[in-house]
Scaffold this active site. Structure first.
Site, PDB file in Angstrom:
ATOM      1  N   HIS A 361       0.826  -1.202   0.000  1.00  0.00           N
ATOM      2  CA  HIS A 361       0.000   0.000   0.000  1.00  0.00           C
ATOM      3  C   HIS A 361       0.865   1.259   0.000  1.00  0.00           C
ATOM      4  O   HIS A 361       0.659   2.174  -0.797  1.00  0.00           O
ATOM      5  CB  HIS A 361      -0.921  -0.030   1.228  1.00  0.00           C
ATOM      6  N   GLU A 362       1.844   1.316   0.916  1.00  0.00           N
ATOM      7  CA  GLU A 362       2.653   2.532   1.054  1.00  0.00           C
ATOM      8  C   GLU A 362       3.538   2.783  -0.165  1.00  0.00           C
ATOM      9  O   GLU A 362       3.653   3.905  -0.646  1.00  0.00           O
ATOM     10  CB  GLU A 362       3.511   2.447   2.321  1.00  0.00           C
ATOM     11  N   HIS A 365       1.601   4.319  -2.893  1.00  0.00           N
ATOM     12  CA  HIS A 365       1.403   5.765  -2.773  1.00  0.00           C
ATOM     13  C   HIS A 365       2.521   6.508  -3.513  1.00  0.00           C
ATOM     14  O   HIS A 365       2.291   7.534  -4.146  1.00  0.00           O
ATOM     15  CB  HIS A 365       1.391   6.193  -1.306  1.00  0.00           C
ATOM     16  N   GLU A 385      -6.278   6.714  -2.511  1.00  0.00           N
ATOM     17  CA  GLU A 385      -6.302   5.668  -1.492  1.00  0.00           C
ATOM     18  C   GLU A 385      -6.671   4.311  -2.092  1.00  0.00           C
ATOM     19  O   GLU A 385      -6.083   3.284  -1.744  1.00  0.00           O
ATOM     20  CB  GLU A 385      -7.287   6.037  -0.388  1.00  0.00           C
ATOM     21  N   HIS A 447     -10.528   7.708   2.937  1.00  0.00           N
ATOM     22  CA  HIS A 447     -10.513   6.276   3.221  1.00  0.00           C
ATOM     23  C   HIS A 447     -11.888   5.664   3.023  1.00  0.00           C
ATOM     24  O   HIS A 447     -12.015   4.462   2.796  1.00  0.00           O
ATOM     25  CB  HIS A 447     -10.052   6.022   4.652  1.00  0.00           C
TER      26      HIS A 447
END
Length: 722
Positions: A361-362, A365, A385, A447
């Site tokens: 996920h990070e 980004h 997101e 989110h």
């Protein structure tokens, strides 16, 4: 035409993820024979990419001139992707007299012979600002940012914070602004940071969003199995430096503040090449998780999309574990090109937030920042997101870890009360996320608005109905009661990545994301492919747009209704028999219409009701009026004549109070008024009785008016009188 993606697509940012599991071996599922490897892009060496970037830089001035940009504007090459057939997609950032333009990014698409075929804009057309002398001082801007911050409490400016002049082009009219940063207590902890955009003339707050695009949550374990990690040897020992993945280094932050994770950081080094002990009693255990997760994410992007690292330049980003104290968070920060992982808190048994899907996920980004750079607010923030959820999930599938099998739950290993942080198959199950599009999408936390795209991706990949995936129950429930099969997660990921990297910009909203994914599906599998059809079905299933006609067994799709193709009895300027209006569907551009601004457009930033052209009125976020009119219309003398048209209203306003209006006038008399209170998820057909004008020749006008605060956009299409 200078346009913004409706302010309903605005700002926000945050995530929730957690502790990581690692597998001892990599089990990569082979793509199906029809899957387009690399999302249709060539693999590029570091030297090849540098050469392509240099070429894009040399072409920048000529591109700016060909696009009609002003002499004060400059294009800066950010990325280049080359299709398998040699076509190029060059992403540029924009400056105005040396100042960064927020919302000024664009993608130039070139055929293999170098000819520009199209351009994807965040803000279409040239930018002009009245002046670059701010009325507000830097100190005033910082003070306003401190007073106005909504994502952090007790906001303050510190040594790491700043107020920088920029041109704000997310709105319909570009303005000079300050981009200020403040620090305070927020979702990311005591040292959370927030960006606040302030109008440099009026002091009005234009936007605000969190700077750490991260995840906060709880976890239930660090290491769940022995894994192999890549290290480097030097001198008398080893370090957690992964030379195979861009020399990614995992540091022990030694509880440095999250605003500066490198402050007390040290490398992990030792004489032996054995790391961690399977528990938090060793500081190395969390580092093993992070190193493994980031390597798997790198490998996923490389093998799936031919992408070499976050910025596609072969360079790894540093990662810091043990950041801050009692930090239930993990985040990517583009300003330091780094990733940070907290140790959790008493709420989750002090389990480090180093889960496999967190790492995916990070790092994703970072990929988003390097490509579309979706604004971290409103609808674009939700898409930002969702992109990390989508690819974090794909990394989990890719890793093939038997202790953490792939599924469409986010944070299922984090010991949450309901067993997960988010569910892509049924986002609304958490009580907060949106499964279906609504006018609220740009106003809720990103989110929660991310649920719309997560739901779309799941339905595209897996289709509707109940099934078990990764040992967990899933149920793809559409918002429209439809039923269909998916195209598989591999194809769905190829389509999303191509849309992100090729067609999305910083201001892309949900409507534009639909357009981008449909184009990506056409690029990869064909305009009349079943894959593209299912993409349209999945968007319709989350209440965005309508499904395309079923192409059947690969046969060409019939022309959709309203494309403007003349029928045998229609004239070229009036393709709709029985319509007294000329060019009521706008498919001939401005033919027949008089407009005060360039409202009639085929911009892909919004979606037409039929065909590709529509009228985009208002959406400035400041006091303005607009008029779209057609004169000399012969109202039928028989029956009960009426005016019909399709209207979509999106707004940043809230509540039922009327602030911004669109009036329908006939011969100067307002017969109907629509406002921000009529916000809709999609187009809604409107009808106005014209019986009082039976047999007369009249003038029709759509008159828009917007107040000084918060934008409302009115989209009009398929207008008819008969």
């Amino acid at each position: 035409m200078n346009r913004k993606t409706a302010l309903t697509a605005a700002v926000a940012a945050a995530l929730t993820l957690g502790s990581a599991v690692v597998a001892s071996s990599q089990n990569v599922a082979l793509a199906s024979p029809t899957t387009q490897s690399g999302a249709g892009f060539q693999a590029m060496s570091t030297v090849g990419r540098l050469t392509a970037m240099e070429q894009a830089g040399r072409e920048a001035d000529a591109v700016a001139k060909s696009l009609g940009l002003g002499s004060d504007e400059r294009l800066l090459a950010k990325d280049v992707l080359v299709d398998n057939d040699g076509s190029r997609h060059v992403r540029y950032d924009r400056t105005y007299r040396g100042l960064p333009v927020v919302g000024g990014d664009l993608v130039v698409h070139r055929a293999k012979n170098g000819r520009i075929t199209s351009t994807t804009w965040a803000h279409e057309g040239a930018i002009k600002v009245a002046g670059l002398s701010p009325r507000l001082s830097t100190q005033d801007a910082s003070a306003t940012a401190e007073r106005s911050a909504k994502h952090v409490k007790q906001a303050r400016t510190g040594t790491l914070d700043s107020s920088q002049l920029v041109v704000w082009a997310v709105g319909k009219v570009p303005v000079l602004a300050y981009r200020s940063t403040v620090t305070g207590a927020g979702e990311a902890g005591a040292q959370s940071r927030e960006a606040v955009l302030v109008d440099a003339a009026s002091g009005a707050v234009l936007d605000q969003y969190e700077l750490e695009q991260g995840v906060s949550g709880t976890g239930n374990g660090v290491n769940v199995g022995q894994v192999t990690v890549e290290t480097s040897q030097g001198g008398s020992g080893y370090t957690l430096t992964d030379a195979l993945h861009g020399s990614t280094i995992v540091y022990d932050s030694y509880n440095s503040p999250q605003s500066n994770p490198a402050q007390n950081a040290r490398t992990f080094s030792k004489s032996s090449n054995s790391w961690g002990n399977g528990s938090t009693s060793s500081r190395e255990s969390a580092a093993v998780d992070a190193s493994y997760g980031l390597a798997k994410t790198w490998d996923f992007y490389k093998s799936t999309f031919n992408r070499s690292g976050i910025r596609n330049d072969g360079r790894g980003a540093p990662a810091y574990v043990h950041v801050d104290n009692q930090l239930l968070n993990a985040f990517y920060d583009d300003s330091c090109f780094c990733m940070s992982f907290g140790d959790g808190s008493s709420q989750n048994g002090n389990i480090p937030l180093t889960a496999l899907d967190v790492s995916g996920h990070e790092m994703s980004h970072g990929v988003t920042a390097a490509t579309a750079n979706l604004n971290y607010s409103g609808e674009s923030g939700g898409l930002n997101e969702a992109t990390s959820d989508i690819f974090g999930t794909m990394v989990e599938f890719y890793a093939g870890n038997s202790t953490d099998p792939g599924d469409y739950y986010i944070g299922e290993k984090l010991n949450m009360g309901n067993g997960y942080l988010r569910r892509m198959d049924n986002p609304a199950a958490d009580g907060s996320s949106l499964s279906c599009y609504s006018s609220r999408a740009g106003q809720v936390d990103v989110h929660y608005s991310s649920g719309i795209a997560n739901h779309f991706f799941y339905l595209t990949a897996e289709g509707t109905g109940a099934k078990t995936i990764g040992g967990l129950p899933h149920n793809g429930t559409p918002c429209n009661g439809d039923s269909f099969g998916g195209i598989g997660k591999d194809k769905a990921a190829q389509i999303w990545y191509r849309a992100l990297s090729t067609y999305m910009t910083s201001t892309t909203n949900y409507s534009a994301a639909r357009t981008a994914t449909l184009q990506a599906a056409a690029d990869l599998y064909g305009a009349n492919s079943q894959e593209r059809y299912i993409v349209s079905k999945a968007w319709a299933a989350v209440s965005i747009g309508t499904a395309l006609p079923d192409p059947g067994n690969g046969t060409p799709s019939p022309s959709p209704t309203g494309t403007g193709s003349p029928s045998p009895t229609a004239s070229p300027t009036n393709p709709n028999p029985g319509n007294a209006l000329t060019n009521g569907g706008f498919e001939q551009g401005a033919t027949g219409w008089t407009q005060s601004a360039n409202d009639i457009t085929d911009s892909t930033q919004q979606q037409a009701h039929g065909g590709t052209w529509y009228a985009w009125m208002m959406g400035y976020g400041s006091a303005a009026t607009e008029s779209l009119a057609q004169n000399g219309i012969a109202v039928p003398a028989a029956g009960s004549p009426k005016l019909t048209f399709w209207l979509k209203v999106t707004t940043a306003e809230s509540g039922s109070t009327v602030y911004d209006t669109l009036k329908v006038k006939v011969n100067g008399t307002a017969l109907a008024t629509y406002s921000n209170a009529n916000a809709s998820a999609g187009y809604v057909q409107k009808t106005v009785d014209l019986s009082a004008y039976r047999g007369q020749t009249v003038n029709l006008e759509f008159a828009g008016q917007e107040d000084a605060y918060l934008a409302t956009t009115f989209l009009v299409d398929d207008v008819a009188i008969g």
